[in-house]
Design an enzyme around this catalytic site. Structure first.
Site, PDB file in Angstrom:
ATOM      1  N   SER A   1       0.825  -1.205   0.000  1.00 28.49           N
ATOM      2  CA  SER A   1       0.000   0.000   0.000  1.00 28.49           C
ATOM      3  C   SER A   1       0.857   1.253   0.000  1.00 28.49           C
ATOM      4  CB  SER A   1      -0.900   0.000   1.249  1.00 28.49           C
ATOM      5  OG  SER A   1      -1.502   1.251   1.469  1.00 28.49           O
TER       6      SER A   1
ATOM      7  N   TYR B   1      -2.296   0.398  10.168  1.00 27.94           N
ATOM      8  CA  TYR B   1      -2.489  -0.277   8.882  1.00 27.94           C
ATOM      9  C   TYR B   1      -1.229  -0.172   8.027  1.00 27.94           C
ATOM     10  CZ  TYR B   1      -3.881  -1.042   4.061  1.00 27.94           C
ATOM     11  OH  TYR B   1      -3.927  -1.484   2.761  1.00 27.94           O
TER      12      TYR B   1
END
Length: 321
Positions: A128, A153
């Site tokens: 990501s 995250y």
């Protein structure tokens, strides 16, 4: 016929990728644990549609159940594994860091150990843009080494990259790691910005813009993201180790601009409120995609103006009834 195992096949990107793979003559084994992070009816619907294709097989499986994953790998003997499964959501990870570690990091480690046991050497790992945080110079380059994620995250995705890299080095794996920048389009998750904004606009409910919508994001349409992953399937076995690529549109726009487009395409004026930007949200995401363009021979071709049109058509079928 290549045989591909896709983790997180019931997810937003997993669904679109699996469609492209089977429509191009590949056999896909999809697995998903149906984590209840968002309304599972979206996932169930995607899987039911995918099951209509004769080249698709699906199993409900949790990657943390290593023995079950090993059994599936031995049964199907896939040539390549595309690891998309993860719990996403920056804001949610701040309140549930332990769950994110378990679902993202532990699951990745268990999958890597299963690949080692079954001697499967080709892996595509979805990382990501969150690994960059807010300290990397723009545009974000894969060569930037001082990665400082701002959220749990982002930390889990960076930890996953490290585990994947080490396993690749120790076990002679061929690995392509893809840092995906904000992906959007039809079937987008309900927790994501465009989905939440559009739903609220349709229902005449207020939407919240942080810092008056001035933060910029590098939005990438799902067909462009999926095209890169698809091309990875044909590149990974020859990678000779591991490498990492940004999957970005390289054209960041403000959140405010995208809300203006949503209002235009939905034909409804938004009710807007404002809040300060949270410390775990970057002011800008902006990926340098030149490395990916050179390696994959593909350049993203869907602008934010073009991409939000099919998204709005799709979301009207969900909420505008």
């Amino acid at each position: 016929m290549k045989k591909i195992l896709v983790t997180g096949a019931a997810g937003f990107i997993g669904y679109h990728l699996t469609q492209k793979l089977v429509n191009n003559g590949l056999q896909v084994i999809g697995i998903d644990c149906f984590d209840p992070y968002y309304d599972l009816s979206f996932k169930y619907s995607r899987v039911e549609r995918l099951k209509k294709h004769p080249s698709f097989r699906f199993h409900t499986a949790d990657l943390r159940d290593k023995n079950k994953i090993i059994k599936l790998l031995k049964r199907y003997k896939p040539e390549i594994v595309v690891h998309l499964a993860a719990r996403a959501g920056v804001r949610s990870s701040v309140e549930n860091a332990d769950i994110y570690f378990d679902l993202n990091v532990k699951s990745t480690l268990c999958l890597l150990e299963a690949l080692k046991t079954c001697r499967i050497s080709n892996l595509i790992f979805a990382s990501s843009s969150s690994v960059y945080g807010d300290s990397a110079p723009v545009p974000f380059s894969e060569e930037w080494g001082a990665l400082k994620p701002l959220s749990p995250y982002g930390i889990t995705k960076l930890a996953g990259e490290h585990y994947v890299r080490v396993f690749a080095q120790l076990n002679a794996l061929n690995v392509i790691m893809l840092r995906i920048f904000t992906c959007y389009g039809p079937e987008q998750r309900p927790d994501m910005g465009f989905h939440k904004f559009a739903k609220s606009i349709i229902n005449r409910e207020p939407i919240v813009l942080f810092d008056n919508g001035r933060p910029k994001r590098d939005f990438t349409f799902v067909s462009d993201t999926v095209e890169y992953i698809y091309r990875s399937v044909y590149k990974v076995s020859a990678i000779g180790g591991w490498d990492v690529f940004n999957l970005a549109n390289s054209n960041p726009v403000t959140i405010k601009y995208t809300v203006d487009l949503l209002q235009k395409y939905l034909g409804i004026k938004a009710i807007i409120t404002n809040k300060p930007l949270s410390m775990y949200e970057p002011h800008i995401t902006y990926g340098d995609n030149s490395k990916a363009i050179r390696f994959f021979g593909y350049k993203p071709n869907v602008s934010i103006e073009a991409g939000l049109k099919p998204f709005c058509r799709w979301i009207k079928t969900i909420y505008d009834k």
